[in-house]
Design a protein around this motif. Structure first.
Motif, PDB file in Angstrom:
ATOM      1  N   VAL A   1      -8.641   2.672  -0.823  1.00 39.54           N
ATOM      2  CA  VAL A   1      -7.626   3.524  -1.456  1.00 39.54           C
ATOM      3  C   VAL A   1      -6.471   3.726  -0.477  1.00 39.54           C
ATOM      4  CG1 VAL A   1      -7.153   5.753  -2.546  1.00 39.54           C
ATOM      5  CG2 VAL A   1      -9.430   4.707  -2.752  1.00 39.54           C
ATOM      6  N   GLY A   2      -5.249   3.523  -0.931  1.00 38.65           N
ATOM      7  CA  GLY A   2      -4.093   3.764  -0.075  1.00 38.65           C
ATOM      8  C   GLY A   2      -3.929   5.246   0.219  1.00 38.65           C
ATOM      9  N   TYR A   3      -3.431   5.569   1.410  1.00 38.92           N
ATOM     10  CA  TYR A   3      -3.273   6.973   1.791  1.00 38.92           C
ATOM     11  C   TYR A   3      -1.954   7.179   2.527  1.00 38.92           C
ATOM     12  CZ  TYR A   3      -4.261  11.586   3.762  1.00 38.92           C
ATOM     13  OH  TYR A   3      -4.197  12.917   4.107  1.00 38.92           O
ATOM     14  N   ILE A   4      -1.173   8.133   2.053  1.00 40.92           N
ATOM     15  CA  ILE A   4       0.092   8.524   2.684  1.00 40.92           C
ATOM     16  C   ILE A   4       0.060  10.033   2.889  1.00 40.92           C
ATOM     17  CG2 ILE A   4       2.597   8.699   2.385  1.00 40.92           C
ATOM     18  CD1 ILE A   4       2.384   6.290   0.462  1.00 40.92           C
ATOM     19  N   ALA A   5       0.467  10.492   4.051  1.00 37.92           N
ATOM     20  CA  ALA A   5       0.713  11.916   4.267  1.00 37.92           C
ATOM     21  C   ALA A   5       2.183  12.179   3.993  1.00 37.92           C
ATOM     22  CB  ALA A   5       0.362  12.321   5.696  1.00 37.92           C
TER      23      ALA A   5
ATOM     24  N   SER B   1      -7.572   9.423   6.297  1.00 43.76           N
ATOM     25  CA  SER B   1      -7.065   8.055   6.311  1.00 43.76           C
ATOM     26  C   SER B   1      -8.219   7.056   6.409  1.00 43.76           C
ATOM     27  CB  SER B   1      -6.104   7.870   7.480  1.00 43.76           C
ATOM     28  OG  SER B   1      -5.552   6.579   7.479  1.00 43.76           O
ATOM     29  N   ALA B   2      -9.178   7.343   7.285  1.00 43.62           N
ATOM     30  CA  ALA B   2     -10.328   6.455   7.450  1.00 43.62           C
ATOM     31  C   ALA B   2     -11.191   6.418   6.192  1.00 43.62           C
ATOM     32  CB  ALA B   2     -11.164   6.905   8.648  1.00 43.62           C
ATOM     33  N   ALA B   3     -11.394   7.580   5.569  1.00 46.03           N
ATOM     34  CA  ALA B   3     -12.219   7.635   4.360  1.00 46.03           C
ATOM     35  C   ALA B   3     -11.573   6.864   3.220  1.00 46.03           C
ATOM     36  CB  ALA B   3     -12.454   9.089   3.962  1.00 46.03           C
ATOM     37  N   HIS B   4     -10.268   6.996   3.075  1.00 51.03           N
ATOM     38  CA  HIS B   4      -9.566   6.253   2.024  1.00 51.03           C
ATOM     39  C   HIS B   4      -9.646   4.744   2.284  1.00 51.03           C
ATOM     40  CE1 HIS B   4      -7.984  10.194   0.965  1.00 51.03           C
ATOM     41  NE2 HIS B   4      -7.417   9.679  -0.099  1.00 51.03           N
TER      42      HIS B   4
ATOM     43  N   ASP C   1      -9.252   0.687  -8.161  1.00 52.27           N
ATOM     44  CA  ASP C   1      -8.667  -0.220  -7.171  1.00 52.27           C
ATOM     45  C   ASP C   1      -7.142  -0.127  -7.215  1.00 52.27           C
ATOM     46  OD1 ASP C   1     -11.183  -1.092  -6.518  1.00 52.27           O
ATOM     47  OD2 ASP C   1     -11.093  -2.902  -7.757  1.00 52.27           O
ATOM     48  N   GLY C   2      -6.529  -0.106  -6.038  1.00 50.69           N
ATOM     49  CA  GLY C   2      -5.076  -0.114  -5.955  1.00 50.69           C
ATOM     50  C   GLY C   2      -4.420   1.245  -6.028  1.00 50.69           C
ATOM     51  N   THR C   3      -5.206   2.298  -6.195  1.00 53.97           N
ATOM     52  CA  THR C   3      -4.628   3.646  -6.247  1.00 53.97           C
ATOM     53  C   THR C   3      -4.065   4.038  -4.884  1.00 53.97           C
ATOM     54  OG1 THR C   3      -6.027   4.440  -8.048  1.00 53.97           O
ATOM     55  CG2 THR C   3      -5.183   6.104  -6.541  1.00 53.97           C
ATOM     56  N   VAL C   4      -2.946   4.730  -4.904  1.00 53.91           N
ATOM     57  CA  VAL C   4      -2.361   5.297  -3.690  1.00 53.91           C
ATOM     58  C   VAL C   4      -2.411   6.814  -3.800  1.00 53.91           C
ATOM     59  CG1 VAL C   4      -0.307   5.519  -2.243  1.00 53.91           C
ATOM     60  CG2 VAL C   4      -0.803   3.350  -3.374  1.00 53.91           C
ATOM     61  N   HIS C   5      -3.018   7.454  -2.817  1.00 55.06           N
ATOM     62  CA  HIS C   5      -3.091   8.914  -2.765  1.00 55.06           C
ATOM     63  C   HIS C   5      -2.034   9.431  -1.789  1.00 55.06           C
ATOM     64  CE1 HIS C   5      -5.446  12.709  -1.332  1.00 55.06           C
ATOM     65  NE2 HIS C   5      -4.428  13.025  -2.117  1.00 55.06           N
TER      66      HIS C   5
ATOM     67  N   VAL D   1      -1.435   9.076  -7.042  1.00 54.18           N
ATOM     68  CA  VAL D   1      -1.935  10.452  -7.133  1.00 54.18           C
ATOM     69  C   VAL D   1      -1.231  11.289  -6.077  1.00 54.18           C
ATOM     70  CG1 VAL D   1      -3.940  11.957  -6.941  1.00 54.18           C
ATOM     71  CG2 VAL D   1      -4.199   9.671  -7.947  1.00 54.18           C
ATOM     72  N   PHE D   2      -0.541  12.331  -6.508  1.00 56.81           N
ATOM     73  CA  PHE D   2      -0.003  13.339  -5.596  1.00 56.81           C
ATOM     74  C   PHE D   2      -0.988  14.506  -5.582  1.00 56.81           C
ATOM     75  CE2 PHE D   2       4.920  12.640  -5.764  1.00 56.81           C
ATOM     76  CZ  PHE D   2       4.750  11.383  -5.228  1.00 56.81           C
ATOM     77  N   SER D   3      -1.355  14.972  -4.403  1.00 55.13           N
ATOM     78  CA  SER D   3      -2.154  16.196  -4.321  1.00 55.13           C
ATOM     79  C   SER D   3      -1.389  17.246  -3.549  1.00 55.13           C
ATOM     80  CB  SER D   3      -3.524  15.935  -3.674  1.00 55.13           C
ATOM     81  OG  SER D   3      -3.393  15.539  -2.323  1.00 55.13           O
ATOM     82  N   VAL D   4      -1.435  18.478  -4.063  1.00 54.47           N
ATOM     83  CA  VAL D   4      -0.681  19.589  -3.478  1.00 54.47           C
ATOM     84  C   VAL D   4      -1.660  20.747  -3.316  1.00 54.47           C
ATOM     85  CG1 VAL D   4       1.515  20.820  -3.554  1.00 54.47           C
ATOM     86  CG2 VAL D   4       1.221  18.788  -4.954  1.00 54.47           C
TER      87      VAL D   4
END
Length: 287
Positions: free
Chosen positions: A112-116, A104-107, A85-89, A60-63
């Motif tokens: 849920v994976g989290y990348i900035a 990051s902590a909430a994900h 399960d396994g989703t990366v945001h 998932v890309f969020s803009v």
């Protein structure tokens, strides 16, 4: 082919989603208003009826526009608890470091994976798929989404394993752009008062002392007084300036020029220029 959702279809989200479609990916889109989603559905995207539905895609890309929009959409809404399960945001928004840590902590709490991954580049750069992507987070997650980054960007800068590191770099980059715009406005105003052609003056500077997209792009806008359509509004510029001031305060670092810029942005917005391109702060100088 990858399956990806794009949440937030503003000026940057639309070309990002469109480039992913053109590259042959399965793209699902969600936006608060229907118009931008309609445009992309017509181009081959699938429409999500909710953020929760979009969060069932593997990536998932969020803009989104700011801290509040990110927090409301992902953290406070309960959407993470319903994420597959396994989703990366991948969060492309420019947000403060504190929110990046909270996100990051909430994900992580919900698996849920989290990348900035905020970006450098205005709308034409996004349309060309040539953004510079500032990525921070778990290296394995960045590896997973790198083929998608290669579609929307010309280079990915890996800045650390903590997401807030990417946000700090983006905030400081935007702070330096604001400083450059202010100094350009000052120099152009003096040149014009002295009878120098402002267009020629900017052309000279950007061909010799200050080559590069920031001085040439914003310099020509200032010389021509061309602030519409806005690639990045004054209101958003003020938001990012406040993020820079906050980041500096968190580390007990003074930003004297930032304090000056705070007053300049406030006055520009008070003068009704909030929806103009943020280069309009140059108009605070007598011309």
């Amino acid at each position: 082919m990858s399956s990806i959702a794009v949440i937030g279809l503003g000026a940057m989200g639309r070309p990002i989603a469109r480039n992913l479609l053109k590259a042959g990916h399965d793209v699902m889109v969600w936006n608060r208003s229907d118009g931008p989603a309609d445009e992309l559905v017509a181009a081959g995207a699938r429409r999500a009826d909710s953020v929760a539905e979009a969060m069932h895609m593997p990536v998932v890309f969020s803009v989104l526009s700011d801290d509040q929009a990110v927090a409301e959409t992902f953290i406070d809404s309960g959407a993470l608890a319903r994420t597959a399960d396994g989703t990366v945001h991948v969060n492309l928004a420019t947000v403060r470091a504190g929110l990046a840590r909270r996100a990051s902590a909430a994900h992580a709490e919900h698996g849920v994976g989290y990348i900035a991954a905020p970006v450098f580049g205005r709308v034409p750069v996004a349309e060309a798929g040539a953004l510079n992507i500032l990525a921070a987070g778990e290296p394995a997650l960045i590896d997973r989404v790198q083929p998608l980054f290669d579609v929307i960007g010309s280079r990915t800068w890996r800045l650390g394993d903590r997401p807030e590191q990417a946000n700090i770099v983006k905030i400081l980059g935007n702070y330096l752009i604001a400083c450059a715009v202010q100094s350009l406005g000052e120099a152009v105003s003096v040149a014009e008062r002295a009878g120098v052609d402002s267009g020629q003056f900017v052309d000279l500077l950007t061909s010799t002392l200050f080559p590069g997209a920031v001085y040439s792009g914003y310099g020509s806008m200032i010389a021509e007084r061309r602030y519409q359509p806005a690639g990045f509004t004054t209101v958003l510029g003020r938001k990012d300036l406040h993020l820079a001031l906050q980041a500096a305060a968190d580390h007990d670092i003074p930003l004297p020029i930032g304090q000056l810029l705070r007053a300049v942005f406030e006055q520009a917005i008070a003068d009704g220029r909030g929806s103009d391109d943020w280069a309009v702060i140059a108009e605070q100088q007598p011309r």
